[in-house]
Design an enzyme around this catalytic site. Structure first.
Site, PDB file in Angstrom:
ATOM      1  N   ARG A   1      -8.537  -0.349   4.357  1.00  0.00           N
ATOM      2  CA  ARG A   1      -7.560   0.457   4.262  1.00  0.00           C
ATOM      3  C   ARG A   1      -5.669  -0.325   3.970  1.00  0.00           C
ATOM      4  O   ARG A   1      -5.904   0.815   3.232  1.00  0.00           O
ATOM      5  CB  ARG A   1      -7.223   1.990   5.255  1.00  0.00           C
ATOM      6  CG  ARG A   1      -8.563   2.797   5.570  1.00  0.00           C
ATOM      7  CD  ARG A   1      -8.096   3.926   6.853  1.00  0.00           C
ATOM      8  NE  ARG A   1      -7.028   4.359   5.845  1.00  0.00           N
ATOM      9  CZ  ARG A   1      -6.278   5.485   7.069  1.00  0.00           C
ATOM     10  NH1 ARG A   1      -6.600   5.374   8.099  1.00  0.00           N
ATOM     11  NH2 ARG A   1      -5.545   6.112   6.602  1.00  0.00           N
TER      12      ARG A   1
ATOM     13  N   CYS B   1      -3.970   8.034  10.114  1.00  0.00           N
ATOM     14  CA  CYS B   1      -4.501   7.079  10.739  1.00  0.00           C
ATOM     15  C   CYS B   1      -3.972   8.194  12.388  1.00  0.00           C
ATOM     16  O   CYS B   1      -3.409   9.122  12.390  1.00  0.00           O
ATOM     17  CB  CYS B   1      -3.892   6.151  11.501  1.00  0.00           C
ATOM     18  SG  CYS B   1      -3.760   4.540  10.111  1.00  0.00           S
TER      19      CYS B   1
ATOM     20  N   ASP C   1       4.997   0.497  12.549  1.00  0.00           N
ATOM     21  CA  ASP C   1       4.217  -0.548  11.743  1.00  0.00           C
ATOM     22  C   ASP C   1       3.510  -2.032  11.633  1.00  0.00           C
ATOM     23  O   ASP C   1       2.354  -2.060  12.116  1.00  0.00           O
ATOM     24  CB  ASP C   1       3.676  -0.750  10.086  1.00  0.00           C
ATOM     25  CG  ASP C   1       3.588   0.758   9.460  1.00  0.00           C
ATOM     26  OD1 ASP C   1       3.541   1.399  10.929  1.00  0.00           O
ATOM     27  OD2 ASP C   1       3.625   0.617   8.667  1.00  0.00           O
TER      28      ASP C   1
ATOM     29  N   ARG D   1       1.342  13.553  14.272  1.00  0.00           N
ATOM     30  CA  ARG D   1       1.846  13.843  13.023  1.00  0.00           C
ATOM     31  C   ARG D   1       2.116  15.281  11.750  1.00  0.00           C
ATOM     32  O   ARG D   1       1.369  15.779  10.904  1.00  0.00           O
ATOM     33  CB  ARG D   1       1.285  13.081  12.074  1.00  0.00           C
ATOM     34  CG  ARG D   1       0.763  11.929  12.766  1.00  0.00           C
ATOM     35  CD  ARG D   1       0.830  10.250  11.845  1.00  0.00           C
ATOM     36  NE  ARG D   1       0.745   9.677  11.183  1.00  0.00           N
ATOM     37  CZ  ARG D   1       0.498   9.145   9.828  1.00  0.00           C
ATOM     38  NH1 ARG D   1      -0.805   8.723   9.871  1.00  0.00           N
ATOM     39  NH2 ARG D   1       1.628   8.826   8.439  1.00  0.00           N
TER      40      ARG D   1
ATOM     41  N   LYS E   1       0.697  -1.096   0.064  1.00  0.00           N
ATOM     42  CA  LYS E   1      -0.089   0.138  -0.296  1.00  0.00           C
ATOM     43  C   LYS E   1       0.669   1.031  -0.104  1.00  0.00           C
ATOM     44  O   LYS E   1       1.085   2.021  -0.623  1.00  0.00           O
ATOM     45  CB  LYS E   1      -0.957  -0.002   0.892  1.00  0.00           C
ATOM     46  CG  LYS E   1      -1.348   1.527   1.846  1.00  0.00           C
ATOM     47  CD  LYS E   1      -2.412   1.147   2.905  1.00  0.00           C
ATOM     48  CE  LYS E   1      -1.520   1.764   4.427  1.00  0.00           C
ATOM     49  NZ  LYS E   1      -0.916   3.169   4.577  1.00  0.00           N
ATOM     50  N   ASN E   2       1.901   1.088   0.789  1.00  0.00           N
ATOM     51  CA  ASN E   2       2.529   2.457   1.059  1.00  0.00           C
ATOM     52  C   ASN E   2       3.513   3.519  -0.277  1.00  0.00           C
ATOM     53  O   ASN E   2       4.171   3.726   0.040  1.00  0.00           O
ATOM     54  CB  ASN E   2       3.464   2.537   2.651  1.00  0.00           C
ATOM     55  CG  ASN E   2       2.053   2.895   3.699  1.00  0.00           C
ATOM     56  OD1 ASN E   2       0.671   3.036   3.045  1.00  0.00           O
ATOM     57  ND2 ASN E   2       2.681   2.784   4.753  1.00  0.00           N
TER      58      ASN E   2
HETATM   59  C1  EPZ Z   1       4.759   6.706   6.561  1.00  0.00           C
HETATM   60  O1  EPZ Z   1       4.144   7.679   7.322  1.00  0.00           O
HETATM   61  C2  EPZ Z   1       3.778   5.226   6.708  1.00  0.00           C
HETATM   62  N1  EPZ Z   1       2.950   6.069   6.305  1.00  0.00           N
HETATM   63  C3  EPZ Z   1       3.840   5.256   8.150  1.00  0.00           C
HETATM   64  O2  EPZ Z   1       2.526   3.943   7.547  1.00  0.00           O
HETATM   65  C4  EPZ Z   1       4.626   4.808   9.195  1.00  0.00           C
HETATM   66  O3  EPZ Z   1       4.148   4.244  10.437  1.00  0.00           O
HETATM   67  C5  EPZ Z   1       5.144   5.193   8.817  1.00  0.00           C
HETATM   68  O4  EPZ Z   1       5.956   6.045   7.745  1.00  0.00           O
HETATM   69  C6  EPZ Z   1       6.547   5.069   9.084  1.00  0.00           C
HETATM   70  O5  EPZ Z   1       7.575   4.569   8.676  1.00  0.00           O
HETATM   71  C7  EPZ Z   1       2.962   6.112   4.946  1.00  0.00           C
HETATM   72  O6  EPZ Z   1       3.962   5.897   3.587  1.00  0.00           O
HETATM   73  C8  EPZ Z   1       1.555   6.617   3.952  1.00  0.00           C
HETATM   74  P1  EPZ Z   1       7.057   9.597   8.984  1.00  0.00           P
HETATM   75  P2  EPZ Z   1       4.644   9.199   7.706  1.00  0.00           P
HETATM   76  O7  EPZ Z   1       6.936  11.170   8.280  1.00  0.00           O
HETATM   77  O8  EPZ Z   1       5.400   9.214   6.372  1.00  0.00           O
HETATM   78  C9  EPZ Z   1       8.108  12.864  12.176  1.00  0.00           C
HETATM   79  C10 EPZ Z   1       0.090   3.413   7.798  1.00  0.00           C
HETATM   80  O9  EPZ Z   1      -0.025   1.898   8.672  1.00  0.00           O
HETATM   81  N2  EPZ Z   1       7.253  14.469  11.530  1.00  0.00           N
HETATM   82  O10 EPZ Z   1       8.225   9.180   8.493  1.00  0.00           O
HETATM   83  O11 EPZ Z   1       3.418   9.734   7.703  1.00  0.00           O
HETATM   84  C11 EPZ Z   1       6.839  12.088  12.964  1.00  0.00           C
HETATM   85  O12 EPZ Z   1       5.306  13.139  13.513  1.00  0.00           O
HETATM   86  C12 EPZ Z   1       0.941   4.218   7.838  1.00  0.00           C
HETATM   87  O13 EPZ Z   1       0.321   2.302   6.342  1.00  0.00           O
HETATM   88  C13 EPZ Z   1       8.032  15.448  11.692  1.00  0.00           C
HETATM   89  O14 EPZ Z   1       8.455  16.197  13.240  1.00  0.00           O
HETATM   90  O15 EPZ Z   1       5.731   8.414   8.738  1.00  0.00           O
HETATM   91  C14 EPZ Z   1       7.462  10.970  13.279  1.00  0.00           C
HETATM   92  O16 EPZ Z   1       7.277  10.870  14.471  1.00  0.00           O
HETATM   93  C15 EPZ Z   1       0.815   4.235   9.533  1.00  0.00           C
HETATM   94  N3  EPZ Z   1       7.529  16.597  10.715  1.00  0.00           N
HETATM   95  C16 EPZ Z   1       8.624  10.826  11.961  1.00  0.00           C
HETATM   96  O17 EPZ Z   1       8.771  12.095  11.807  1.00  0.00           O
HETATM   97  C17 EPZ Z   1       7.088  16.622   9.505  1.00  0.00           C
HETATM   98  O18 EPZ Z   1       7.221  17.214   9.054  1.00  0.00           O
HETATM   99  C18 EPZ Z   1       8.697   9.157  11.258  1.00  0.00           C
HETATM  100  O19 EPZ Z   1       7.410   9.796  10.243  1.00  0.00           O
HETATM  101  C19 EPZ Z   1       6.944  14.454   8.880  1.00  0.00           C
HETATM  102  C20 EPZ Z   1       7.435  13.506   9.684  1.00  0.00           C
END
Ligand code: EPZ
Length: 416
Positions: A397, A117, A304, A122, A22-23
């Protein structure tokens, strides 16, 4: 609202096939908007998040055709709208990735804070910093961001924290920017590498994807192309955990075991017997001992898979500490697991202790997000008696026709 009725406590046995990630699919769909030539995407899972993404893309005036199961054709010859539909974007975090092709091709994009989610704050501050570094201007008015840039210009950008969608968005934006972009402290997830492979096949010049430093030499235009998404490593990992938790023999086919090294090492350390082949993993029933887990960016233990692994710890002997380091709200779902009979102590929003083995009891549960939903499903399959899982939209989803695939390996599960 649909629900699953699960009669748990049965051993499972058989073969389960993994769908496309999916991702990865969501990002390849977004990347297809960077070119005005046709693109074909194969191995796309038929899940609700993909359907929402397709709806958002179609509303932008892009031609998108569902050719057959798992296959889409996209032709962004023209993009007539630069605003991402707010209602749909609020359901889907991945909609943020669409901002990059819209900005790069149209010079402007309008969008709300994306949803997805509910697992923590986020924020999107790093995306905004990244676009600013590429020369864009960011405005925020009436709950909408508006980003503009006549032409994005290559830059050097260091991610404060490695973010998956942030890294992917910057790769997309920089692919057709003027000049070279150097990205540091990038996310190394296999989905990032697959995205870069697709863009390179369309004529982009990206090197280093899959490592912490990515260099992108901007090109004027990209051609069309075709791409097969990688197997869903979270789905494969969840089924491996399900096998270990229910003491079942399950073969997981069409997966990429290398993408699951951290999980498989942990399972082995916990006493699980497994056979790894090139594209499959077989889990053989064995006694599981508890251990501690700490989530980490790839190649560490994926956040995840934290929720499914917690369920396994309720069925394992001893105590294990679960440390969720990525998200501050991704352990709250365990309150319901406690009500099913799990012995869990919450230390703080990031850490819980689980003692096992405990007998879980069937219950009526509400699926709060994709991965916690899957964890409840695994818990319901381990539990004695009947469970009702409400709000299965959250599970749909991320997992295609999960009940049909689980029934094939002997699970007693029905959708009503
Ligand atoms: C991706 O989310 C995945 N989603 C998530 O899967 C997954 O849990 C996550 O990566 C971590 O592996 C998709 O690919 C659509 P991040 P993403 O930005 O990219 C912080 C699922 O169940 N951060 O890597 O949104 C954030 O808060 C989903 O399929 C900032 O601070 O996650 C987190 O602590 C849920 N500022 C960390 O970075 C920003 O602007 C990593 O999150 C962006 C992120």
């Amino acid at each position: 609202m649909q629900k699953f009725i699960v009669n748990g406590g049965k051993k499972l046995k058989g073969v389960i096939e993994i769908k496309g990630a999916k991702n990865n699919s969501l990002k390849i769909l977004a990347a297809s908007l960077l070119t005005n030539k046709p693109v074909r995407i194969m191995n796309v899972p038929e899940v609700e998040d993909v359907k929402r993404m397709v709806e958002i893309i179609a509303e932008l005036g892009v031609k998108i055709k569902h050719v057959k199961n798992g296959e889409y054709e996209i032709w962004a010859k023209e993009i007539i709208d630069h605003s991402i539909n707010s209602e749909a974007a609020k359901k889907l975090r991945a909609s943020i990735v669409l901002t990059a092709p819209l900005l790069a091709r149209l010079g402007k994009v309008k969008f709300p804070h994306p949803g997805g989610c509910v697992i923590g704050e986020r924020p999107i501050d790093i995306f905004l910093e990244g676009y600013r570094a590429l020369g864009a201007k960011v405005n925020y008015k009436k709950d909408l961001y508006e980003i503009t840039a006549p032409r994005l210009v290559g830059t050097k950008f260091v991610f404060r924290t490695p973010t998956v969608t942030g890294t992917e968005s910057m790769i997309l934006a920089a692919s057709i920017a003027k000049g070279e972009t150097v990205l540091k402290n990038c996310a190394c997830e296999p989905e990032v590498k697959s995205l870069a492979d697709f863009l390179n096949s369309c004529g982009a010049k990206i090197s280093g994807a899959g490592t912490h430093e990515i260099i992108i030499k901007g090109v004027d235009k990209l051609k069309g192309g075709a791409h097969r998404t990688i197997p869903d490593r979270v789905e494969a990992g969840s089924f491996a955990i399900l096998a270990a938790a229910t003491n079942s023999e399950i073969t997981i086919m069409n997966c990429e075991p290398e993408h699951l090294d951290s999980l498989l090492e942990l399972l082995k350390k916990a006493g699980a017997k497994l056979q790894k082949r090139k594209n499959s993993i077989k889990i053989i029933p064995s006694k599981i001992k508890s251990l501690d887990i700490k989530t980490h960016e790839y190649p560490g233990f994926p956040t995840d898979l934290q929720a499914p692994f917690c369920v396994l710890l309720t069925q394992s002997k001893g105590s294990g500490l679960v440390h969720e380091t990525i998200y501050e709200g991704r352990l709250t779902w365990t309150e319901e697991l406690k009500r099913m009979g799990a012995d869990i102590h919450t230390f703080d929003p990031h850490r819980i202790g689980i003692k096992g083995p405990t007998k879980l009891r069937g219950r009526e549960i509400e699926s709060p997000d994709i991965r916690a939903g899957m964890a409840y499903l695994i818990a319901a399959l381990c539990a004695k008696g009947k469970s009702t899982i409400n709000n299965v939209y959250q599970i749909d989803r991320g997992y295609e026709k999960i009940e049909e695939r689980l029934r094939k390996i002997g699970a007693d599960i029905h959708r009503i």
